[in-house]
Motif scaffolding. Structure first.
Motif, mmCIF file in Angstrom:
data_model
loop_
_atom_site.group_PDB
_atom_site.id
_atom_site.type_symbol
_atom_site.label_atom_id
_atom_site.label_comp_id
_atom_site.label_asym_id
_atom_site.label_seq_id
_atom_site.Cartn_x
_atom_site.Cartn_y
_atom_site.Cartn_z
ATOM 1 N N VAL A 198 -0.922 39.920 81.589
ATOM 2 C CA VAL A 198 -1.171 39.863 80.145
ATOM 3 C C VAL A 198 0.113 40.228 79.381
ATOM 4 C CG1 VAL A 198 -1.972 42.237 79.663
ATOM 5 C CG2 VAL A 198 -3.057 40.369 78.519
ATOM 6 N N THR A 199 0.863 41.192 79.904
ATOM 7 C CA THR A 199 2.078 41.639 79.217
ATOM 8 C C THR A 199 3.170 40.571 79.291
ATOM 9 O OG1 THR A 199 1.502 43.879 79.913
ATOM 10 C CG2 THR A 199 3.691 43.572 79.026
ATOM 11 N N ILE A 200 3.315 39.972 80.453
ATOM 12 C CA ILE A 200 4.335 38.921 80.620
ATOM 13 C C ILE A 200 3.989 37.720 79.729
ATOM 14 C CG2 ILE A 200 5.343 37.273 82.282
ATOM 15 C CD1 ILE A 200 6.070 40.144 82.910
ATOM 16 N N ASP A 201 2.728 37.333 79.737
ATOM 17 C CA ASP A 201 2.329 36.150 78.964
ATOM 18 C C ASP A 201 2.491 36.363 77.461
ATOM 19 O OD1 ASP A 201 1.778 34.888 81.245
ATOM 20 O OD2 ASP A 201 -0.386 34.850 81.021
ATOM 21 N N ASP A 202 2.141 37.558 76.991
ATOM 22 C CA ASP A 202 2.299 37.815 75.554
ATOM 23 C C ASP A 202 3.774 37.669 75.165
ATOM 24 O OD1 ASP A 202 -0.386 38.153 75.117
ATOM 25 O OD2 ASP A 202 -0.350 40.339 75.230
ATOM 26 N N HIS A 203 4.658 38.048 76.062
ATOM 27 C CA HIS A 203 6.101 37.893 75.801
ATOM 28 C C HIS A 203 6.495 36.407 75.832
ATOM 29 C CE1 HIS A 203 10.440 38.404 76.257
ATOM 30 N NE2 HIS A 203 10.360 37.575 77.280
ATOM 31 N N ILE A 204 6.123 35.731 76.893
ATOM 32 C CA ILE A 204 6.531 34.332 77.062
ATOM 33 C C ILE A 204 5.976 33.466 75.930
ATOM 34 C CG2 ILE A 204 6.159 32.280 78.533
ATOM 35 C CD1 ILE A 204 6.532 34.093 80.950
ATOM 36 N N GLN A 205 4.770 33.779 75.483
ATOM 37 C CA GLN A 205 4.153 32.961 74.444
ATOM 38 C C GLN A 205 4.523 33.423 73.032
ATOM 39 O OE1 GLN A 205 -0.081 32.840 76.115
ATOM 40 N NE2 GLN A 205 0.451 30.683 75.926
ATOM 41 N N GLY A 206 5.386 34.415 72.933
ATOM 42 C CA GLY A 206 5.879 34.862 71.627
ATOM 43 C C GLY A 206 4.801 35.463 70.744
ATOM 44 N N ILE A 207 3.830 36.133 71.367
ATOM 45 C CA ILE A 207 2.742 36.743 70.582
ATOM 46 C C ILE A 207 3.326 37.885 69.737
ATOM 47 C CG2 ILE A 207 0.520 37.972 70.731
ATOM 48 C CD1 ILE A 207 0.514 35.004 71.803
ATOM 49 N N LEU A 254 10.286 48.474 80.335
ATOM 50 C CA LEU A 254 10.905 48.364 81.664
ATOM 51 C C LEU A 254 11.408 46.955 81.933
ATOM 52 C CD1 LEU A 254 8.264 50.358 83.763
ATOM 53 C CD2 LEU A 254 10.536 51.161 83.061
ATOM 54 N N LEU A 255 10.702 45.969 81.394
ATOM 55 C CA LEU A 255 11.049 44.565 81.695
ATOM 56 C C LEU A 255 11.816 43.894 80.552
ATOM 57 C CD1 LEU A 255 7.616 43.673 83.326
ATOM 58 C CD2 LEU A 255 9.817 43.691 84.513
ATOM 59 N N GLU A 256 12.178 44.691 79.556
ATOM 60 C CA GLU A 256 12.923 44.194 78.381
ATOM 61 C C GLU A 256 12.227 43.011 77.710
ATOM 62 O OE1 GLU A 256 17.413 44.493 79.007
ATOM 63 O OE2 GLU A 256 16.605 44.474 81.045
ATOM 64 N N LEU A 257 10.975 43.232 77.339
ATOM 65 C CA LEU A 257 10.175 42.186 76.694
ATOM 66 C C LEU A 257 10.062 42.466 75.199
ATOM 67 C CD1 LEU A 257 7.229 42.121 79.288
ATOM 68 C CD2 LEU A 257 9.365 40.827 79.374
ATOM 69 N N HIS A 258 9.669 41.430 74.439
ATOM 70 C CA HIS A 258 9.425 41.620 73.011
ATOM 71 C C HIS A 258 8.300 42.628 72.832
ATOM 72 C CE1 HIS A 258 11.717 38.079 72.427
ATOM 73 N NE2 HIS A 258 10.783 37.251 72.845
ATOM 74 N N VAL A 259 8.366 43.357 71.733
ATOM 75 C CA VAL A 259 7.299 44.320 71.435
ATOM 76 C C VAL A 259 6.515 43.810 70.224
ATOM 77 C CG1 VAL A 259 6.745 46.703 70.863
ATOM 78 C CG2 VAL A 259 8.735 46.192 72.303
ATOM 79 N N PRO A 260 5.273 43.426 70.443
ATOM 80 C CA PRO A 260 4.460 42.943 69.324
ATOM 81 C C PRO A 260 3.852 44.129 68.576
ATOM 82 C CG PRO A 260 3.184 42.863 71.334
ATOM 83 C CD PRO A 260 4.523 43.428 71.713
#
Ligand code: GLU
Length: 285
Positions: A203-212, A234-240
């Motif tokens: 869920v966390t990876i997808d929210d990042h990839i889909q630009g949520i 930890l994975l340097e993803l966007h923070v919604p």
């Protein structure tokens, strides 16, 4: 990096393990309305990493019910089972940073271990993992793997938190700024024994990839958002941002279950002749 935007990209992310019910209609419409009112986008995602529980028939039911309710969504729809390599990449990153460890425990062994220790700390998902496999030596781990004992991968929360330099915060649109406390979930499973992923990871990876930019979900998942915030760091993803909404319950206050077909959208439509407007009146949005 925090994504701040006035027009929200939201998502509804059901698992096709049964027909949608009015609780799902509430959740879907909640996300849909915030996207549309802000001139943003509404995304539908099928969370089907578990082949044992997910069925194509239910996936088709999701499209059918949402379309009948008058919702439209971005195409193509992302089905998690088509993207297992994305979750695998994230696991490799965490593994390379030494933040995962294999766990060979069965549920029964975890319960026994907790009983023996006389100390049973609980988190929102039940018993907290007592850390049995955390201290195993590499030799023992390799022996168990060579012996074919199934294993999951757990996040070493202590190490992960030690890697975080700044206070971890996140914004809940209703409750305001939150201090992330992922320790309430303990050393969670990020790769299940049977599937090389888990709900929290995918869920966390997808929210990042889909630009949520705005994650809307029921308040029963409030605690999960604390952990997702840590994974993002930890994975340097966007923070919604997040918005946890109330849960629709039955008249006794219990959560609605997919196995209760009498409250499914399909039943209300086909057996009771209800209209989409009736459903909106029931959910009160
Ligand atoms: N697939 C999850 C569910 O159906 C999604 C929850 C979430 O929004 O993270 O409960």
């Amino acid at each position: 990096m925090t994504l701040m935007n006035d027009s929200f990209i939201t998502r509804f992310a059901p698992s096709p393990t049964g027909r949608l019910h009015i609780g799902h209609a509430y959740s879907a419409f909640f996300a849909y309305r915030l996207a549309k009112e802000s001139g943003g986008k509404f995304i539908l995602r099928i969370e089907d990493i578990d082949p044992e529980r997910c069925q194509k028939e239910f996936e088709d039911g999701i499209y059918e019910d949402l379309a009948w309710l008058g919702l439209d969504w971005e195409k193509p729809v992302r089905r998690q089972s088509d993207y297992m390599q994305d979750y695998n990449k994230a696991l490799t990153k965490l593994h390379n940073r030494n933040l995962l460890y294999p766990c060979f425990c069965t549920r029964k062994e975890i319960r026994q271990e907790v009983m023996l220790s006389g100390y049973a700390p609980h988190g929102p998902e039940g018993l907290l993992y007592p850390g049995t496999c955390k201290g195993l030596s590499n030799i023992v781990r390799e022996q168990k793997i060579a012996a074919g004992i199934p294993y999951a991968f757990r996040l070493d929360l202590e190490k992960a938190m030690a890697d975080i330099k700044e206070p971890l915060t996140w914004i809940d649109r209703e409750k305001g700024e939150q201090q992330a406390t992922p320790e309430i979930l303990g050393d969670v499973v990020l790769a299940r024994k049977d599937i090389n992923a888990s709900y929290h990871l995918s869920v966390t990876i997808d929210d990042h990839i889909q630009g949520i930019t705005l994650v809307t979900r029921g308040e029963e998942l409030f605690y999960a958002s604390h952990l997702h915030r840590l994974l993002q760091e930890l994975l340097e993803l966007h923070v919604p941002q997040w918005h946890h909404h109330k849960i629709i319950t039955d008249k006794d206050g219990n959560r609605l279950a997919k196995r209760d077909s009498s409250i499914s959208i399909q039943y209300l439509r086909e057996k009771q002749g209800r209209t989409p407007q009736d459903i909106f009146d029931i959910i009160g949005l």
